[in-house]
Design a protein around this motif. Structure first.
Motif, short mmCIF file in Angstrom:
data_model
loop_
_atom_site.label_atom_id
_atom_site.label_comp_id
_atom_site.label_asym_id
_atom_site.label_seq_id
_atom_site.Cartn_x
_atom_site.Cartn_y
_atom_site.Cartn_z
N ARG A 126 3.30 -15.27 2.31
CA ARG A 126 2.93 -16.07 3.48
C ARG A 126 4.00 -17.12 3.78
NH1 ARG A 126 -0.47 -20.69 4.14
NH2 ARG A 126 -0.84 -20.71 1.92
N SER A 127 4.60 -17.67 2.73
CA SER A 127 5.62 -18.71 2.93
C SER A 127 7.00 -18.14 3.21
CB SER A 127 5.69 -19.60 1.68
OG SER A 127 6.16 -18.85 0.57
N GLY A 128 7.15 -16.82 3.07
CA GLY A 128 8.45 -16.20 3.32
C GLY A 128 9.35 -16.16 2.10
N ARG A 129 8.85 -16.63 0.95
CA ARG A 129 9.67 -16.61 -0.26
C ARG A 129 9.80 -15.21 -0.85
NH1 ARG A 129 6.77 -21.55 -1.20
NH2 ARG A 129 5.26 -20.44 -2.50
N LEU A 130 8.86 -14.35 -0.51
CA LEU A 130 8.89 -12.98 -1.01
C LEU A 130 9.33 -12.06 0.13
CD1 LEU A 130 8.20 -11.38 -3.61
CD2 LEU A 130 5.93 -10.96 -2.63
N PRO A 131 10.41 -11.26 -0.07
CA PRO A 131 10.91 -10.42 1.02
C PRO A 131 9.92 -9.31 1.37
CG PRO A 131 12.03 -9.90 -1.03
CD PRO A 131 11.21 -11.13 -1.30
N ILE A 132 10.15 -8.69 2.52
CA ILE A 132 9.25 -7.64 2.99
C ILE A 132 9.34 -6.39 2.14
CG2 ILE A 132 10.90 -6.69 4.66
CD1 ILE A 132 8.51 -6.29 6.56
N ASP A 133 10.51 -6.11 1.55
CA ASP A 133 10.71 -4.94 0.71
C ASP A 133 10.86 -5.37 -0.75
OD1 ASP A 133 10.73 -2.99 2.79
OD2 ASP A 133 12.75 -3.61 3.32
N VAL A 134 10.07 -4.76 -1.63
CA VAL A 134 10.12 -5.10 -3.05
C VAL A 134 9.99 -3.83 -3.88
CG1 VAL A 134 9.16 -7.42 -2.75
CG2 VAL A 134 7.62 -5.48 -3.17
N SER A 135 10.34 -3.95 -5.15
CA SER A 135 10.12 -2.86 -6.11
C SER A 135 9.21 -3.39 -7.22
CB SER A 135 11.44 -2.39 -6.70
OG SER A 135 12.00 -3.41 -7.53
N GLU A 136 8.68 -2.48 -8.02
CA GLU A 136 7.86 -2.90 -9.16
C GLU A 136 8.66 -3.80 -10.09
OE1 GLU A 136 6.15 0.44 -11.15
OE2 GLU A 136 5.08 1.15 -9.37
N MET A 142 7.84 -7.57 -11.39
CA MET A 142 7.72 -7.83 -12.82
C MET A 142 8.59 -9.00 -13.24
SD MET A 142 7.75 -3.85 -14.10
CE MET A 142 8.11 -4.26 -15.81
N GLN A 143 9.83 -9.01 -12.75
CA GLN A 143 10.76 -10.07 -13.13
C GLN A 143 10.39 -11.40 -12.48
OE1 GLN A 143 14.52 -8.37 -11.96
NE2 GLN A 143 14.76 -7.23 -13.89
N ARG A 144 10.00 -11.36 -11.22
CA ARG A 144 9.71 -12.60 -10.50
C ARG A 144 8.49 -13.32 -11.08
NH1 ARG A 144 10.93 -14.33 -5.20
NH2 ARG A 144 9.53 -15.97 -4.48
N PHE A 173 -2.31 -11.45 -7.56
CA PHE A 173 -2.71 -11.29 -6.16
C PHE A 173 -2.43 -12.57 -5.39
CE2 PHE A 173 -5.52 -7.48 -6.39
CZ PHE A 173 -5.30 -6.99 -5.10
N VAL A 174 -2.94 -13.69 -5.90
CA VAL A 174 -2.83 -14.97 -5.21
C VAL A 174 -1.37 -15.41 -5.12
CG1 VAL A 174 -3.45 -17.41 -5.29
CG2 VAL A 174 -5.16 -15.67 -5.83
N ALA A 175 -0.61 -15.23 -6.21
CA ALA A 175 0.79 -15.64 -6.21
C ALA A 175 1.60 -14.85 -5.18
CB ALA A 175 1.39 -15.46 -7.61
N ILE A 176 1.37 -13.55 -5.11
CA ILE A 176 2.08 -12.73 -4.13
C ILE A 176 1.70 -13.13 -2.71
CG2 ILE A 176 2.22 -10.37 -3.19
CD1 ILE A 176 2.14 -9.32 -6.04
N ALA A 177 0.41 -13.36 -2.49
CA ALA A 177 -0.05 -13.78 -1.15
C ALA A 177 0.61 -15.09 -0.73
CB ALA A 177 -1.57 -13.91 -1.14
N ARG A 178 0.67 -16.04 -1.66
CA ARG A 178 1.25 -17.35 -1.35
C ARG A 178 2.74 -17.22 -1.02
NH1 ARG A 178 -0.04 -20.13 -6.00
NH2 ARG A 178 -2.03 -20.69 -5.05
N ASP A 179 3.47 -16.45 -1.83
CA ASP A 179 4.92 -16.31 -1.61
C ASP A 179 5.23 -15.48 -0.38
OD1 ASP A 179 5.33 -17.85 -3.81
OD2 ASP A 179 5.91 -16.22 -5.15
N ASN A 230 5.97 -28.65 8.74
CA ASN A 230 6.57 -29.97 8.60
C ASN A 230 7.08 -30.20 7.18
OD1 ASN A 230 5.95 -30.55 11.27
ND2 ASN A 230 3.99 -31.51 10.79
N ASN A 231 6.29 -29.73 6.18
CA ASN A 231 6.72 -29.91 4.79
C ASN A 231 7.99 -29.11 4.49
OD1 ASN A 231 4.58 -31.59 4.23
ND2 ASN A 231 3.23 -29.93 3.52
N ASN A 232 8.08 -27.92 5.10
CA ASN A 232 9.28 -27.09 4.85
C ASN A 232 10.52 -27.66 5.50
OD1 ASN A 232 7.83 -25.23 3.38
ND2 ASN A 232 7.38 -23.93 5.15
#
Length: 311
Positions: free
Chosen positions: A109-119, A123-125, A101-107, A307-309
């Motif tokens: 929020r930062s834009g590292r995780l695309p808007i469209d995903v599959s199971e 699983m791989q990420r 949950f937390v890892a997905i939320a973090r990614d 700023n960090n990004n």
């Protein structure tokens, strides 16, 4: 001669209903709730991190099995006898699920995780098993954070992530939420207030850990939605619920430490104190100050992240 039609068999309970019913029984045992204790749907939904609808279904399942009882008027209560804890109790939200949950939320929020995903993508990420990914997606769908796409895959719902949008969101909330406490039809639900007080006091007592950020956000969201519901203005409630949906992923990943958890809980409890004393003007001022303080904190966080990004 007419033949009697056989009764339609009841649908088998879903996996989520089974998990939640096990979780409710575990809470009853862990907290040593006395027979006759009311099992409030709102409080259970917050503890189990789902909406009220699946909790209600789980309570109905337990009532059919006589593991809880239905009240004379309405609601569910702890039965006279609760089964002993099984050797391997089912846990509705395992630790690995919380971490994902937390890892997905973090990614997200930062834009590292695309808007469209599959199971398979998830699983791989995150090197996660399919059952864990499916549990997370099911619970995210319950809080309207993701939606299943037609055919294949999932789509994350819009979030408030950039500095300008976050500032506008807080200005909007500062305009409407304190005003809701002053609405002519405002009426505080005493049972809800007691549940909120209990949840906040438990949060202050429990050791802080990273995965507790999910329960913290859902408790905070329930607090602000509950105040909006008490206003008696349905449009104000819808507005607050929409803001909470947009803010969900930006707040699942808590970055402000335990000190801010304490401040947040104490400010909420102070607002409840004033409302229970009938001092709505004072409560509205405290709520305004609470939102203004949170807005400043979030603006600093988002600006630092930007700023960090850029470095």
């Amino acid at each position: 001669m007419k033949q009697k039609s056989s009764p339609t068999p009841k649908a088998a309970p879903s996996r989520l209903q089974r998990e939640l019913s096990a979780g409710i029984l575990e809470l009853i045992r862990a907290e040593k709730l006395a027979p006759g204790t009311r099992l409030a749907e709102v409080a259970l939904a917050q503890r189990l991190r789902v909406s009220r609808t699946p909790v209600r279904a789980a309570l109905k399942l337990l009532a059919r099995r006589r593991l809880v009882r239905v009240g004379a008027s309405r609601g569910y209560f702890v039965a006279d006898t609760v089964p002993a804890t099984p050797k391997a109790p089912a846990k509705p939200v395992p630790a690995d699920t919380d971490r994902l949950f937390v890892a997905i939320a973090r990614d997200r929020r930062s834009g590292r995780l695309p808007i469209d995903v599959s199971e398979r993508d998830l699983m791989q990420r995150y090197d996660a098993t399919r059952p864990v990914v499916q549990r997370v997606l099911a619970k995210l769908a319950e809080v309207a954070a993701v939606q299943r796409k037609p055919g294949h895959g999932w789509r994350f719902q819009p979030i408030i992530a950039d500095v300008q949008a976050r500032a506008e969101s807080y200005r909007y909330r500062i305009l409407i939420e304190p005003a809701g406490l002053l609405e002519p039809n405002f009426q505080l639900d005493a049972a809800w207030a007691a549940e909120m007080r209990q949840r906040h006091e438990e949060t202050l007592r429990e050791p802080w850990k990273e995965t507790a950020s999910i329960a913290l956000y859902e408790m905070n969201a329930a607090f602000h939605e509950g105040l909006a519901a008490a206003s008696g203005n349905r449009f104000l409630l819808v507005a607050v619920q929409q803001q909470n949906r947009l803010r969900r992923f930006a707040n699942y990943d808590w970055v402000f430490g335990y000190e801010r958890v304490v401040v947040n809980c104490r400010e909420h409890l102070a607002i409840l104190d004033r409302l229970e004393a009938g001092e709505r003007e004072a409560a509205a001022q405290l709520l305004r100050g609470h939102l203004e303080s949170a807005a400043r904190l979030k603006t600093i966080e988002l600006a630092d992240g930007r700023n960090n990004n850029s470095k």
